[in-house]
Design a protein around this motif. Sequence first.
Motif, PDB file in Angstrom:
ATOM      1  N   ASP A 332     105.849  59.325  58.890  1.00  0.00           N
ATOM      2  CA  ASP A 332     106.706  59.854  57.843  1.00  0.00           C
ATOM      3  C   ASP A 332     107.125  61.256  58.235  1.00  0.00           C
ATOM      4  OD1 ASP A 332     108.017  60.333  55.579  1.00  0.00           O
ATOM      5  OD2 ASP A 332     106.280  60.316  54.257  1.00  0.00           O
ATOM      6  N   GLN A 334     108.993  63.285  56.563  1.00  0.00           N
ATOM      7  CA  GLN A 334     109.256  64.225  55.495  1.00  0.00           C
ATOM      8  C   GLN A 334     108.037  65.077  55.184  1.00  0.00           C
ATOM      9  OE1 GLN A 334     111.150  61.994  52.410  1.00  0.00           O
ATOM     10  NE2 GLN A 334     112.135  63.856  51.696  1.00  0.00           N
TER      11      GLN A 334
ATOM     12  N   ARG B  41     118.048  63.534  49.412  1.00  0.00           N
ATOM     13  CA  ARG B  41     118.702  63.091  50.626  1.00  0.00           C
ATOM     14  C   ARG B  41     118.813  64.233  51.620  1.00  0.00           C
ATOM     15  NH1 ARG B  41     121.556  59.492  53.212  1.00  0.00           N
ATOM     16  NH2 ARG B  41     123.520  60.108  54.183  1.00  0.00           N
ATOM     17  N   LEU B  44     115.545  64.775  53.181  1.00  0.00           N
ATOM     18  CA  LEU B  44     115.250  63.717  54.152  1.00  0.00           C
ATOM     19  C   LEU B  44     116.019  63.943  55.439  1.00  0.00           C
ATOM     20  CD1 LEU B  44     113.863  60.949  54.586  1.00  0.00           C
ATOM     21  CD2 LEU B  44     116.008  59.918  53.862  1.00  0.00           C
ATOM     22  N   SER B  48     114.481  64.801  58.987  1.00  0.00           N
ATOM     23  CA  SER B  48     114.682  63.891  60.128  1.00  0.00           C
ATOM     24  C   SER B  48     115.357  64.615  61.271  1.00  0.00           C
ATOM     25  CB  SER B  48     115.520  62.672  59.750  1.00  0.00           C
ATOM     26  OG  SER B  48     115.605  62.497  58.404  1.00  0.00           O
TER      27      SER B  48
END
Lengths: 436, 343
Positions: A332, A334, B41, B44, B48
Motif C-alpha cells: 500500500d 498511501q 484522489r 492517492l 503513488s
Amino acid sequence: MAPVVAKSLSRLSREAVIDLALSWLEDRRTSKPYLLNNRRLFEVEEEDYLHVPAENIEALRLIYRQFQKDGSQIRKQDVIDRIVDGDWRRGLSLHQHASIDFAYLEQNDAALRWSALRLVPLAREEHTLQGEDESYPSKKRRKLSHDGGNPGYPQVSPQTFLAALKAEISPLVKAHYHLHRMAAPYDLTIIRLYITPDTAFRPRSSSVPRRAREATDSGRVMYVALPDNCPYVYVSLSGSTGSAGRGRGARDSKGRVMAKVDMATMKKIVLEAIPKALSRPQERWALESTKLTAKSLQSVCELRGNQKPGTGGGAYSVFTIKTRASQSSPVDVQVQEEPTESDLRSPVGQRFGHMTGEHYAALDRVHVTIKNLIQRDADTCPDPLGKDTGDAGLTFAGSDVFLGLRKLAEMGTAYVDLDRMPAWMTGEMGVSSLTG
Amino acid sequence: MALAASPPPAVLSDPAHQVMSDALDEEIVQVRAEIQALTKRRKLLASSLLSSTEVQTRLSHFRDTADPIATSPDLTPLLESAKTHSQYNIHRLAFGATAFPFHDPSPELQSKNPLLGIRIDICDRTGRYDDPYYLFCVRAGDRGTQDLRIHRHTIPALVPLQDYEKTYLPLADEGYGSSEDSLAVDDNPEVRTQDLHGLVERVRHDLVSWRLRQETIELLREELEIPPARLPSSESPRNVDIGSEAEDGDSDDEDDHEQIGRFGVREVSSVSVDARQVRIVWADGRVGRLRISDQGSIEKAVVIGRDDRVRDQERILTDGSPRLRDLIKCLERVERRSSRRGK
C-alpha cells in the motif's frame, strides 16, 4: 444444610441461579429433584406446603423456564428458597456444589486466587547426570527438535489428565472431580477437586458428606486449570488450608479410630501428582514457580498464556496494542497517519504504558523484597536504623496495584521520582513477587 | 448550517423558499462529498507518484540543484514521509524480521541502552499482517561483552522461548536469573557462542508454521463449504462429571448443524490454540483427529466410527504423510471409500 447452600447460591445473579437449576434438570444430569412422583411416604408427611413439589421433571423445567421469562417479577431470594427448601430439599449433590462454584467463577473473574506454575522438562537434568559427553546430546536434541513434534509443552487432553491424576492420587486422596471448560476469553479447562474427608485408611460406609457445611467447605476444594498449549498450569488452593485440617483433628478425640485428615498435606499430594499425571515415558515434567499469584484469572491468562504481554508490560506495552499500521498491506503506497496518543508522550505514560485494553493484566497483590534498601537511601532519608543494611519487604495490595502506582506518579515527582523509579514499579515484569 | 439558519423565520414558512433551501443544502452536501473524494484522489495520486523511484530521484535531483526558494515549501515533508513509508514497507515485505534500537526509560538499564529490539512480521494469506511480535534483547554483561539475553518479549507461550534462549543464547558467566537451570551447554566452550540469528529464525519458524496451520484449517473450511459457525478452536463449553466421562470428549456431539459441507464433512476445526491437532466431524457421526507436524503434513490420524476405529480411512489420511493442504483429496477418497462400503 440450608444456610450454607443458600449463601453460596446468593453470590450468583438471579439469571445464573435459574440457568443453573435448568442445567441440573437436563436429561443427562443425575441430580434428582424432589418431585410428586418420587417422594417417599415419610417425606409426604413432613411436607410443609410452602413449596409444592412439581409433578415430574418436565413440569419442574417449565416452572424454571417461567421464572426465566418473567424477568424481574421474581426475586433471586425466592428462587434460591425454592431450590434449597423446595425442589432440592433432600440436599444437593457434589456435582451441583461444583457447578455452583463454577457459575460463580464465570461471573466473577476474581473469585479465587490463582498461582501460575511452569512445567519444565525433567529430561534435561538427567542429561547432565549421565554426563559423558555433555554437549553432544543437547546438540543432537536441538537438531531433532527443530522439526520434530516436540513442542516444548505437553499435549494435554483434560480427560486423560484427569484419569491419570486420579490414578496417581487415589490411594491417598479421595476426591470428587469436576471438569469444566471456560469459554472464549479464557480457553481453559479447569478441574475442581473436592477432597472428601475419608481417606483410604478410614473408609466409611457412605462417602456422602453428612452435613452440607462439609460439602461446601472451601478449605477442601482445590482447582487445577489447564490452559491450552502452553507450558503452564494454574492452581488455586482456595480457602484457609490450615484451619480446616485442625478442625477435623479435634473431632478425632471422640474415640473413633481415624486418620487425621490434613488438608494442606492432601493438597500437597495433589500438587505433586500434577506433573506426574502429565508425564509420559520419555517425556517427564516437573513444576516450578513462576512468581505469579493473582486473583484475576484473566490476568494470569494474559501473563502466562498464549497472549500478547508475555513479559512485556509497562514501557513495553506499546508493543502489545493493536496498531493500525500493522493492518495495512506492505504494498500500500498511501501514507496513513497514525493517531498518536498524547497519553504516551508524557514521561509517566512512557514508563507505565497502556493500562487499559484487552491485553492489560491487573495484579491485586504484589510483594517486593528490596535488598540493601537502607544503605542506598541513607543520604536522602535519614533513618534511626540507618546503619544496618537490611532487606525490606513491601507488599502492595489493591484492586490494581500498578494503576495505583501510576496515579501516584502522575501526582508529581514529590511522590514518585520517575528518573529513579525501578522497572518493577511499572509492572513490566509480569510477576507478583519479586526481588528488587 | 449557516444557510438554513440565515433566512428570517417568516420566510421559512414559504414553501418555495423551503424547497429552494433544501436544494441548496443538498448541493452543499454533494460538493463536500466531491471535495472529499478529490482530496482522497489527490493523496492517492501524490503518494503513488512519490513512491515511484523515477519521480523521487528527479525530485531530489531538482531539489539539490535548484535554489531553495523555487521549491515549494510543502514538498519536502511529503517527500520525506513517502520515503520513510516506502522504506518501512520494503522492510516488512522483504525481511519479516527487523532489528531496531529501543530506549528503555527505566533507570537501571540506562547504561545498557539502547536495547536491541527485534520485530517479527508475519503475513497472512490475505496479504495483511498480524500484529507484529517483538523481542527485546539486552547486553548481559556490564561493558565489553557482546553477549545478549532476552529482556522482554511479546511472544505467546506456545513458543518455548526460554528453552530457545538457553539453546541459542547461552551466557558465558552465570549470575543472571537462569543460573539454577544451568545447562550442560554452559560448560562447553565451543557451544557457548551466541547465535542470535538462529534464535530469531527459530522463533519466526514457529510463529510462521503456527500461522500457516491456522490458515490452512480456515482454507479447508472454505473449500469444504463449511459455514463459519462457531468460534474456531473452542469446543462448546461442557461439563463432564467424572461419572459420565465421555471417551476423549469426542462422542458428545449433540449440537446438530444442519449445514453439511462437501464430502459429508460437517466440521473441521483445530482442537486447541496451537492448531497442532485437527478435529473432523463427518455428518454420519464419524469423528477424526489429525496431528499436524510443523511442516504442515499430517503425521497421525485416528478415525472413530460408530463402534470402532476405521483403519482403512485412517490409512488413506496418513498415506505418504500428505500436506494438510491436500486434505481435500484425502477426504474425497475417504468419502468414496465409505460410500462404496455403505452400498
